[in-house]
Structure formats: structure tokens, C-alpha cells
Design a protein around this motif. Structure first.
Motif, PDB file in Angstrom:
ATOM      1  N   ILE A  15       0.859  -1.414  -0.241  1.00  0.00           N
ATOM      2  CA  ILE A  15       0.479   0.025   0.110  1.00  0.00           C
ATOM      3  C   ILE A  15       1.003   1.126   0.124  1.00  0.00           C
ATOM      4  N   ASP A  16       0.312   2.082  -0.661  1.00  0.00           N
ATOM      5  CA  ASP A  16       1.633   3.514  -1.567  1.00  0.00           C
ATOM      6  C   ASP A  16       0.699   4.073  -0.170  1.00  0.00           C
ATOM      7  N   MET A  17       0.730   4.779   1.047  1.00  0.00           N
ATOM      8  CA  MET A  17       0.368   5.223   1.783  1.00  0.00           C
ATOM      9  C   MET A  17       0.047   6.655   1.166  1.00  0.00           C
ATOM     10  N   GLU A  18       0.742   7.390   0.733  1.00  0.00           N
ATOM     11  CA  GLU A  18       0.341   8.484  -0.397  1.00  0.00           C
ATOM     12  C   GLU A  18      -0.870   9.188  -1.068  1.00  0.00           C
ATOM     13  N   GLU A  19      -0.504   7.453  -1.787  1.00  0.00           N
ATOM     14  CA  GLU A  19      -1.595   7.749  -2.308  1.00  0.00           C
ATOM     15  C   GLU A  19      -2.766   7.244  -1.699  1.00  0.00           C
ATOM     16  N   PHE A  20      -2.960   7.009  -1.073  1.00  0.00           N
ATOM     17  CA  PHE A  20      -3.825   5.880   0.183  1.00  0.00           C
ATOM     18  C   PHE A  20      -4.372   7.474   0.277  1.00  0.00           C
TER      19      PHE A  20
END
Length: 62
Positions: A15-20
Motif C-alpha cells: 500500500i502506497d500511503m501517500e496515494e492512499f
């Protein structure tokens, strides 16, 4: 027991936290930025109450 309907993934999902975070902000905005009420905790077990008290005593805030 392993699922018999879904094949196991080749690699674990990353999971890309920035994208999330961006997606979450967009979903909240689309929903009208609803205020989600917190759980009042009226049905906590004694062990859960003790755990939360210990966290608070240690300076933490869940």
C-alpha cells in the motif's frame, strides 16, 4: 484453512500511503466530509478498560 475460491497472491499487496491518503481525502470530500462518531466505549470488558487505563497512564492516547 486456505481459501478454495481465490488463488493465493504471488506477492503481498503493498500500500502506497501517500496515494492512499489522497484517495481517502477524495472519498471523504465526495461524501460531504462526514463526521464519524467515535465509539463511546460503554460495553468494554474489564480487561479492555485496564488496557486503556495503562496506555493513558503511560502517556499514550489511543
Amino acid at each position: 484453512m486456505a481459501s478454495t475460491t481465490s488463488p493465493p497472491p504471488d506477492e503481498p499487496a503493498i500500500i502506497d500511503m501517500e496515494e492512499f491518503g489522497r484517495e481517502l481525502i477524495a472519498r471523504r470530500a465526495a461524501a460531504g466530509s462526514p463526521t464519524v462518531p467515535r465509539n463511546r466505549g460503554t460495553r468494554r470488558t474489564p480487561s479492555k478498560r485496564a488496557l486503556l487505563a495503562a496506555i493513558e497512564k503511560a502517556g499514550g492516547r489511543w
